[in-house]
Design an enzyme around this catalytic site. Structure first.
Site, PDB file in Angstrom:
ATOM      1  CE  LYS A 290      31.030  44.036  40.191  1.00 42.69           C
ATOM      2  NZ  LYS A 290      30.560  42.786  40.636  1.00 42.69           N
TER       3      LYS A 290
ATOM      4  CD  GLN B 292      35.261  39.784  34.351  1.00 43.85           C
ATOM      5  OE1 GLN B 292      36.355  39.830  33.829  1.00 43.85           O
ATOM      6  NE2 GLN B 292      34.536  40.852  34.541  1.00 43.85           N
TER       7      GLN B 292
ATOM      8  CG  ASP C  95      30.676  42.873  29.043  1.00 46.29           C
ATOM      9  OD1 ASP C  95      31.220  43.979  29.189  1.00 46.29           O
ATOM     10  OD2 ASP C  95      31.125  41.817  29.517  1.00 46.29           O
TER      11      ASP C  95
HETATM   12  N1  LIG Z   1      33.164  40.417  29.815  1.00 48.32           N
HETATM   13  C1  LIG Z   1      34.250  41.134  30.098  1.00 48.32           C
HETATM   14  N2  LIG Z   1      34.200  42.471  30.042  1.00 48.32           N
HETATM   15  C2  LIG Z   1      35.314  43.218  30.357  1.00 48.32           C
HETATM   16  O1  LIG Z   1      35.258  44.457  30.278  1.00 48.32           O
HETATM   17  C3  LIG Z   1      36.517  42.550  30.770  1.00 48.32           C
HETATM   18  C4  LIG Z   1      36.486  41.148  30.830  1.00 48.32           C
HETATM   19  N3  LIG Z   1      35.355  40.484  30.473  1.00 48.32           N
HETATM   20  N4  LIG Z   1      37.568  40.453  31.230  1.00 48.32           N
HETATM   21  C5  LIG Z   1      38.753  41.092  31.692  1.00 48.32           C
HETATM   22  C6  LIG Z   1      38.960  42.433  31.043  1.00 48.32           C
HETATM   23  C7  LIG Z   1      39.934  43.318  31.796  1.00 48.32           C
HETATM   24  N5  LIG Z   1      39.187  44.482  32.186  1.00 48.32           N
HETATM   25  C8  LIG Z   1      39.668  45.495  33.024  1.00 48.32           C
HETATM   26  C9  LIG Z   1      38.906  46.610  33.330  1.00 48.32           C
HETATM   27  C10 LIG Z   1      39.355  47.583  34.207  1.00 48.32           C
HETATM   28  C11 LIG Z   1      40.603  47.476  34.789  1.00 48.32           C
HETATM   29  C12 LIG Z   1      41.065  48.540  35.723  1.00 48.32           C
HETATM   30  O2  LIG Z   1      40.300  49.134  36.449  1.00 48.32           O
HETATM   31  N6  LIG Z   1      42.395  48.853  35.737  1.00 48.32           N
HETATM   32  C13 LIG Z   1      42.985  49.869  36.606  1.00 48.32           C
HETATM   33  C14 LIG Z   1      44.168  49.360  37.399  1.00 48.32           C
HETATM   34  C15 LIG Z   1      43.944  48.155  38.234  1.00 48.32           C
HETATM   35  C16 LIG Z   1      45.222  47.774  38.983  1.00 48.32           C
HETATM   36  O3  LIG Z   1      45.827  48.660  39.619  1.00 48.32           O
HETATM   37  O4  LIG Z   1      45.645  46.636  38.896  1.00 48.32           O
HETATM   38  C17 LIG Z   1      43.536  51.003  35.762  1.00 48.32           C
HETATM   39  O5  LIG Z   1      43.760  50.798  34.560  1.00 48.32           O
HETATM   40  O6  LIG Z   1      43.771  52.077  36.305  1.00 48.32           O
HETATM   41  C18 LIG Z   1      41.397  46.383  34.484  1.00 48.32           C
HETATM   42  C19 LIG Z   1      40.931  45.413  33.607  1.00 48.32           C
HETATM   43  C20 LIG Z   1      37.899  44.336  31.762  1.00 48.32           C
HETATM   44  N7  LIG Z   1      37.698  43.199  31.101  1.00 48.32           N
END
Ligand SMILES: Nc1nc(=O)c2c([nH]1)NC[C@@H]1CN(c3ccc(C(=O)N[C@@H](CCC(=O)O)C(=O)O)cc3)C=[N+]21
Length: 291
Positions: A57, A101, A124
Site C-alpha cells: 500500500k 488493519q 475500508d
Molecule cells: N482493514 C483491513 N483491510 C484490508 O483490506 C486488509 C486488512 N485490514 N488486513 C489484512 C488483509 C490482507 N490484505 C491484502 C491485500 C493485498 C495483498 C496483495 O497485494 N497481495 C499480492 C501479493 C503480495 C506478495 O507477493 O506477498 C497479490 O495477491 O498479488 C495482500 C493482502 C488486505 N487486508
C-alpha cells in the site's frame, strides 16, 4: 469439458490501469486542492498478512502521489490510545482516508475503534454508516476487496445480471459486502460458509464463484461448474521447500483452471485490486472536499 481457453483475470495489470488513471486525476486536482491526498494506515502488532499489505500500500501511494501517514503500534497498545490517534486523524486536514488493519490483537474492541473513524474518511467502508449506505445502494465508501472484484469483472466485461453468484465466506470486510454488490448488479446471490451443508453442491451451482474463506486450495475442480467464473480472494501463505513460504489462494488453481471460463490467480489477482481500490477510495474522499 476441459478446455485450454480459460481466461486469466489479470488483477495486477488492471490495478496498474486504475493507478495510472488515479495518478492523472491527482495531478489535475492538486492545484485547486493545494495538497496531495493523504492516507493513514494504523497497524497494531505484527500480523504478517497485514505487514505485506501495508508495504504494498505504501509503495502504491508513493507511486501515484498520495501522502502516506502509516503508523505502527506495539501489540500491547491500549484502546484509549488508539481512539485518541483516530480522533486526531479525523481532525487532520491532510488526511482523507483512515484504515485500521485487521485483525487487531484480541484485547482491542475493533468495532468500537472503527466507529470512531469519521465515515467520510472510512476508506475500508466498515463504519455502520457506510455499510448502511451499501445496503441501500447509496453512494458511499465501500469495502476495497469486493469493490476490486466488481471492477475486475467489469474490466473483462463479465455479465453479472441474472447469473447465479455464490460467495463463500460471510465476513463484514469481504463476504457480506461482496454479496450486496453482486445483488446490486442483479445476480441471484447465495452466501455459503463453514456451516453450510453440502458446500460443494452449492459452489457447483455458481456461474460466478467468489471464495473468501482463507483455506488454502480448498476449492478443487469438483466444486466448480464447468464454464464458471472463479474469483479467488484468499491470500494464504503455506510452507514451501524454498523456505520463504508460498502464497496460494482458496482455489486449487491448477485443477480448476481447465474447467472454468475465467479465473483470478494468486498472487496477481484480487490482492493488487484491493490496493488499487483503496487508493481510489482515498482519491474519492479527497475529491469530495472540493466545494
Ligand atoms: N482493514 C483491513 N483491510 C484490508 O483490506 C486488509 C486488512 N485490514 N488486513 C489484512 C488483509 C490482507 N490484505 C491484502 C491485500 C493485498 C495483498 C496483495 O497485494 N497481495 C499480492 C501479493 C503480495 C506478495 O507477493 O506477498 C497479490 O495477491 O498479488 C495482500 C493482502 C488486505 N487486508
Amino acid at each position: 469439458m476441459a478446455n485450454d481457453i480459460s481466461q486469466i483475470l489479470d488483477g495486477k495489470a488492471t490495478a496498474r490501469t486504475i493507478r495510472a488513471r488515479l495518478k492523472a486525476e491527482i495531478e489535475s486536482l492538486q492545484p485547486q486542492m493545494g495538497r496531495p491526498p493523504g492516507l493513514a494506515v494504523l497497524l497494531v502488532g505484527d500480523d504478517p498478512a497485514s505487514a505485506i499489505y501495508v508495504k504494498n500500500k505504501q509503495k502504491a501511494c508513493e507511486r501515484i502521489g498520495i501522502e502516506s501517514f502509516g503508523r505502527l503500534f506495539p501489540a500491547s497498545t491500549e484502546q484509549a490510545e488508539l481512539e485518541e490517534v483516530i480522533a486526531a486523524l479525523n481532525e487532520d486536514e491532510r488526511v482523507d482516508g483512515i484504515l485500521v488493519q485487521l485483525p487487531l490483537p484480541k484485547h482491542l474492541d475493533a468495532v468500537a475503534l472503527l466507529h470512531r473513524i469519521d465515515p467520510q474518511k472510512d476508506v475500508d467502508g466498515l463504519h455502520a454508516t457506510n455499510l448502511g449506505k451499501l445496503v441501500r445502494s447509496e453512494t458511499g465508501l465501500r469495502s476495497c476487496t469486493p469493490e476490486g472484484v466488481m471492477a475486475l469483472l467489469k474490466e473483462y466485461n463479465i455479465e453479472i445480471s441474472g447469473k447465479n453468484a455464490v460467495v463463500v465466506g460471510r465476513s463484514i470486510l469481504v463476504g457480506k459486502p461482496m454479496a450486496l454488490m453482486l445483488l446490486e448488479a442483479n445476480a441471484t446471490v447465495t452466501i455459503a460458509h463453514s456451516r453450510s451443508q453440502n458446500l460443494s453442491e452449492i459452489t457447483r451451482s455458481a456461474d460466478i464463484l467468489v471464495s473468501a474463506v482463507g483455506r488454502p486450495q480448498m476449492i478443487t475442480a469438483e466444486w466448480v461448474k464447468p464454464g464458471a467464473v472463479v474469483i479467488d480472494v484468499g491470500i494464504n501463505r503455506i510452507p514451501s521447500n524454498e523456505g520463504k513460504g508460498k502464497l496460494v489462494g482458496d482455489v486449487d488453481f491448477e485443477s480448476v483452471k481447465p474447467i472454468c471460463s475465467a479465473i483470478t490467480p494468486v498472487p496477481g489477482g484480487i490482492g493488487p485490486m484491493t490496493v488499487a481500490l483503496l487508493l481510489q477510495n482515498t482519491v474519492w474522499s479527497y475529491r469530495q472536499k472540493i466545494a
